[in-house]
Each structure stands twice: as C-alpha cells, then as structure tokens.
Design a protein around this motif. Sequence first.
Motif, PDB file in Angstrom:
ATOM      1  N   ASN A  82       0.481  -0.701   0.190  1.00  0.00           N
ATOM      2  CA  ASN A  82      -0.102  -0.174   0.201  1.00  0.00           C
ATOM      3  C   ASN A  82       0.970   0.936  -0.300  1.00  0.00           C
ATOM      4  O   ASN A  82       0.738   2.217  -0.304  1.00  0.00           O
ATOM      5  CB  ASN A  82      -0.921   0.292   1.382  1.00  0.00           C
ATOM      6  N   LYS A  83       2.185   1.400   0.075  1.00  0.00           N
ATOM      7  CA  LYS A  83       3.315   2.539   0.114  1.00  0.00           C
ATOM      8  C   LYS A  83       3.873   2.359  -0.649  1.00  0.00           C
ATOM      9  O   LYS A  83       4.499   3.276  -0.666  1.00  0.00           O
ATOM     10  CB  LYS A  83       3.559   1.886   2.096  1.00  0.00           C
ATOM     11  N   LEU A  84       3.524   1.483  -1.775  1.00  0.00           N
ATOM     12  CA  LEU A  84       4.305   1.427  -3.755  1.00  0.00           C
ATOM     13  C   LEU A  84       4.444   2.576  -3.924  1.00  0.00           C
ATOM     14  O   LEU A  84       5.264   2.881  -4.019  1.00  0.00           O
ATOM     15  CB  LEU A  84       4.134   0.310  -4.163  1.00  0.00           C
ATOM     16  N   THR A  85       3.456   3.364  -4.470  1.00  0.00           N
ATOM     17  CA  THR A  85       3.327   4.730  -5.074  1.00  0.00           C
ATOM     18  C   THR A  85       4.144   6.154  -4.193  1.00  0.00           C
ATOM     19  O   THR A  85       4.644   6.705  -4.545  1.00  0.00           O
ATOM     20  CB  THR A  85       1.258   4.615  -4.850  1.00  0.00           C
ATOM     21  N   GLU A  86       4.117   6.112  -3.218  1.00  0.00           N
ATOM     22  CA  GLU A  86       3.955   7.226  -2.743  1.00  0.00           C
ATOM     23  C   GLU A  86       5.732   6.950  -2.416  1.00  0.00           C
ATOM     24  O   GLU A  86       6.604   7.638  -3.073  1.00  0.00           O
ATOM     25  CB  GLU A  86       4.133   7.181  -1.052  1.00  0.00           C
ATOM     26  N   HIS A  87       6.252   5.520  -2.193  1.00  0.00           N
ATOM     27  CA  HIS A  87       7.374   5.010  -2.108  1.00  0.00           C
ATOM     28  C   HIS A  87       8.205   5.656  -3.565  1.00  0.00           C
ATOM     29  O   HIS A  87       9.525   6.350  -3.775  1.00  0.00           O
ATOM     30  CB  HIS A  87       8.412   3.505  -1.615  1.00  0.00           C
ATOM     31  N   LEU A  88       7.661   5.038  -4.925  1.00  0.00           N
ATOM     32  CA  LEU A  88       8.089   5.019  -6.125  1.00  0.00           C
ATOM     33  C   LEU A  88       8.449   6.778  -6.657  1.00  0.00           C
ATOM     34  O   LEU A  88       8.958   7.561  -7.356  1.00  0.00           O
ATOM     35  CB  LEU A  88       7.722   4.427  -6.780  1.00  0.00           C
ATOM     36  N   LYS A  89       7.011   7.766  -5.821  1.00  0.00           N
ATOM     37  CA  LYS A  89       7.647   9.333  -6.001  1.00  0.00           C
ATOM     38  C   LYS A  89       8.195   9.895  -5.302  1.00  0.00           C
ATOM     39  O   LYS A  89       8.880  10.861  -6.091  1.00  0.00           O
ATOM     40  CB  LYS A  89       5.700   9.901  -5.754  1.00  0.00           C
ATOM     41  N   GLN A  90       8.769   8.994  -4.191  1.00  0.00           N
ATOM     42  CA  GLN A  90      10.231  10.088  -3.935  1.00  0.00           C
ATOM     43  C   GLN A  90      11.107   8.927  -4.824  1.00  0.00           C
ATOM     44  O   GLN A  90      11.855  10.736  -4.534  1.00  0.00           O
ATOM     45  CB  GLN A  90       9.532   9.076  -1.949  1.00  0.00           C
ATOM     46  N   LYS A  91      11.509   8.260  -4.937  1.00  0.00           N
ATOM     47  CA  LYS A  91      12.587   7.922  -5.927  1.00  0.00           C
ATOM     48  C   LYS A  91      12.512   9.101  -7.359  1.00  0.00           C
ATOM     49  O   LYS A  91      13.389   9.130  -7.447  1.00  0.00           O
ATOM     50  CB  LYS A  91      11.911   6.890  -6.223  1.00  0.00           C
ATOM     51  N   ILE A  92      11.434   9.362  -7.906  1.00  0.00           N
ATOM     52  CA  ILE A  92      11.047  10.055  -9.060  1.00  0.00           C
ATOM     53  C   ILE A  92      11.322  11.439  -8.489  1.00  0.00           C
ATOM     54  O   ILE A  92      12.390  12.266  -9.688  1.00  0.00           O
ATOM     55  CB  ILE A  92       9.978   9.977  -9.599  1.00  0.00           C
ATOM     56  N   SER A  93      11.275  11.834  -7.574  1.00  0.00           N
ATOM     57  CA  SER A  93      11.422  13.115  -6.795  1.00  0.00           C
ATOM     58  C   SER A  93      13.023  13.111  -6.123  1.00  0.00           C
ATOM     59  O   SER A  93      13.739  14.788  -6.562  1.00  0.00           O
ATOM     60  CB  SER A  93      10.568  13.548  -5.966  1.00  0.00           C
ATOM     61  N   LYS A 115      -2.903  -9.512  -9.420  1.00  0.00           N
ATOM     62  CA  LYS A 115      -1.524  -8.629  -8.799  1.00  0.00           C
ATOM     63  C   LYS A 115      -1.038  -8.545  -9.558  1.00  0.00           C
ATOM     64  O   LYS A 115      -0.419  -6.224  -8.500  1.00  0.00           O
ATOM     65  CB  LYS A 115      -0.962 -10.234  -7.435  1.00  0.00           C
ATOM     66  N   LEU A 116       0.361  -8.991  -9.982  1.00  0.00           N
ATOM     67  CA  LEU A 116       1.460  -7.835 -10.758  1.00  0.00           C
ATOM     68  C   LEU A 116       0.026  -6.757 -11.615  1.00  0.00           C
ATOM     69  O   LEU A 116       1.066  -5.364 -12.380  1.00  0.00           O
ATOM     70  CB  LEU A 116       1.590  -9.163 -12.114  1.00  0.00           C
ATOM     71  N   THR A 117      -0.729  -6.739 -11.637  1.00  0.00           N
ATOM     72  CA  THR A 117      -1.774  -5.631 -12.726  1.00  0.00           C
ATOM     73  C   THR A 117      -2.160  -4.392 -11.797  1.00  0.00           C
ATOM     74  O   THR A 117      -1.723  -3.375 -12.190  1.00  0.00           O
ATOM     75  CB  THR A 117      -3.115  -6.293 -13.408  1.00  0.00           C
ATOM     76  N   THR A 118      -2.386  -5.194 -10.436  1.00  0.00           N
ATOM     77  CA  THR A 118      -2.393  -4.071  -9.800  1.00  0.00           C
ATOM     78  C   THR A 118      -1.397  -3.739  -9.121  1.00  0.00           C
ATOM     79  O   THR A 118      -0.895  -2.495  -8.593  1.00  0.00           O
ATOM     80  CB  THR A 118      -3.084  -4.900  -7.667  1.00  0.00           C
ATOM     81  N   GLN A 122       0.028   1.102  -9.530  1.00  0.00           N
ATOM     82  CA  GLN A 122       0.065   1.899  -8.456  1.00  0.00           C
ATOM     83  C   GLN A 122       1.444   2.878  -9.174  1.00  0.00           C
ATOM     84  O   GLN A 122       1.859   3.525  -8.827  1.00  0.00           O
ATOM     85  CB  GLN A 122       0.798   0.955  -6.914  1.00  0.00           C
ATOM     86  N   VAL A 123       2.791   1.469  -9.693  1.00  0.00           N
ATOM     87  CA  VAL A 123       3.500   2.277 -10.691  1.00  0.00           C
ATOM     88  C   VAL A 123       2.992   3.472 -11.714  1.00  0.00           C
ATOM     89  O   VAL A 123       3.728   4.034 -11.914  1.00  0.00           O
ATOM     90  CB  VAL A 123       4.229   1.432 -11.605  1.00  0.00           C
ATOM     91  N   ARG A 124       1.741   3.223 -12.533  1.00  0.00           N
ATOM     92  CA  ARG A 124       1.519   3.904 -13.112  1.00  0.00           C
ATOM     93  C   ARG A 124       0.969   5.241 -12.470  1.00  0.00           C
ATOM     94  O   ARG A 124       1.143   6.326 -13.229  1.00  0.00           O
ATOM     95  CB  ARG A 124       0.856   3.258 -13.945  1.00  0.00           C
ATOM     96  N   ALA A 125      -0.201   4.641 -11.536  1.00  0.00           N
ATOM     97  CA  ALA A 125       0.355   6.688 -10.180  1.00  0.00           C
ATOM     98  C   ALA A 125       0.340   6.679  -9.955  1.00  0.00           C
ATOM     99  O   ALA A 125       0.480   7.944  -9.256  1.00  0.00           O
ATOM    100  CB  ALA A 125      -0.947   5.735  -9.410  1.00  0.00           C
ATOM    101  N   ALA A 126       2.003   6.148  -9.749  1.00  0.00           N
ATOM    102  CA  ALA A 126       3.134   7.143  -9.289  1.00  0.00           C
ATOM    103  C   ALA A 126       3.677   8.013 -10.247  1.00  0.00           C
ATOM    104  O   ALA A 126       4.701   9.035 -10.283  1.00  0.00           O
ATOM    105  CB  ALA A 126       4.114   6.663  -8.609  1.00  0.00           C
ATOM    106  N   GLY A 127       3.060   7.734 -11.826  1.00  0.00           N
ATOM    107  CA  GLY A 127       4.289   8.655 -12.325  1.00  0.00           C
ATOM    108  C   GLY A 127       5.151   8.219 -13.458  1.00  0.00           C
ATOM    109  O   GLY A 127       5.408   8.668 -14.355  1.00  0.00           O
ATOM    110  N   ILE A 128       5.524   6.689 -13.594  1.00  0.00           N
ATOM    111  CA  ILE A 128       5.958   6.067 -13.748  1.00  0.00           C
ATOM    112  C   ILE A 128       5.238   5.483 -15.488  1.00  0.00           C
ATOM    113  O   ILE A 128       4.801   4.615 -15.205  1.00  0.00           O
ATOM    114  CB  ILE A 128       7.414   5.157 -13.401  1.00  0.00           C
ATOM    115  N   LEU A 129       6.399   6.071 -16.658  1.00  0.00           N
ATOM    116  CA  LEU A 129       5.939   5.514 -17.795  1.00  0.00           C
ATOM    117  C   LEU A 129       6.868   4.675 -19.230  1.00  0.00           C
ATOM    118  O   LEU A 129       6.078   3.940 -19.612  1.00  0.00           O
ATOM    119  CB  LEU A 129       6.037   6.828 -18.831  1.00  0.00           C
ATOM    120  N   LYS A 130       7.504   4.393 -17.997  1.00  0.00           N
ATOM    121  CA  LYS A 130       9.119   3.539 -18.235  1.00  0.00           C
ATOM    122  C   LYS A 130       9.158   2.711 -17.803  1.00  0.00           C
ATOM    123  O   LYS A 130       9.861   2.425 -16.770  1.00  0.00           O
ATOM    124  CB  LYS A 130      10.588   3.784 -19.482  1.00  0.00           C
ATOM    125  N   VAL A 131       8.354   1.740 -17.915  1.00  0.00           N
ATOM    126  CA  VAL A 131       8.602   0.012 -17.254  1.00  0.00           C
ATOM    127  C   VAL A 131       9.341  -1.458 -17.704  1.00  0.00           C
ATOM    128  O   VAL A 131       8.938  -1.545 -18.716  1.00  0.00           O
ATOM    129  CB  VAL A 131       7.062  -0.596 -16.666  1.00  0.00           C
TER     130      VAL A 131
END
Length: 143
Positions: A82-93, A115-118, A122-131
């Motif tokens: 549940n904290k994946l999106t926030e953690h990835l946003k921090q990495k992006i910043s 599970k992978l789709t979910t 979350q990765v996309r919600a963090a703003g990451i487009l290249k996966v």
Amino acid sequence: MILIPSPVSRSNQLDDNMIPLINIVFLMLIFFMMAGQLNSSNLIKIQPPTSQQQSVLEEHDAILLISAEGQLAVNDVLIEANKLTEHLKQKISESNDAQSFTLLVKTDATVPVTKLTTLLKQVRAAGILKVSLATQVHSARHD
C-alpha cells in the motif's frame, strides 16, 4: 695479499627464490579478477518468468522486486504494497529527470497476473511511464 670475498648473507638468497612465486600469485589474481564476474544478489529470492525473446538489459533508475509470497522491495528496501506509490514518487523526485525515469520489475514466475496488474497500476499512478519486465531466457532442453 689474497683478497677473500666477503660471505654473502644466506637470507638474501632465500628471498630471491620467493620473487617468482609472488609474481605468479599476482598474475593469477589479476587473471581471476578479469575473468570472473560478480553479480549482486537480490534481497528477495525470485525465479523470473521465461521468455523466448532476448534483449540487452539496460540501466534503470529503480528496481522493483516482487516475490512469490507478495513481498515487495524497491532498490533492496522492503516496502508494503500500500506504500508502493508513495515510495516510487519519492524515488522520482530524487532523480534528475522525472520524464526519463525507468523502472525494472523483477517478479517471480508464480505471481498471479491480477496481483502484477494491480502493482503496475500503482506504478503508473506514481507517474512512471517506462517500465521493463525482467525475464530469463527459455532454454529448450530435450531430456
């Protein structure tokens, strides 16, 4: 008058025999350093899915590990799902260029697609487009 040469010390002769051995040891050390490969191990043990296609693994800004039990780790730091999106946003910043931020997903082959789709949502919600999804090469063995 007869000149008698002074006796040569015995310790110098013993040291002279060690020099070729030291040279060989250093040459072997250099050979194994150049020939060997060191790979870092993952924090979470995973068995990636297989793939028929081969491509070169490029440099990524972050690595997301997903275990068969559902454990998550980003750059070898365990996090909750549940904290994946926030953690990835921090990495992006923290990165220099948010538009070119790339993520490598290393998942276990037994992780359900739902599970992978979910997690990818979350990765996309963090703003990451290249996966990228890491796979291992499928070996066609005929036993």
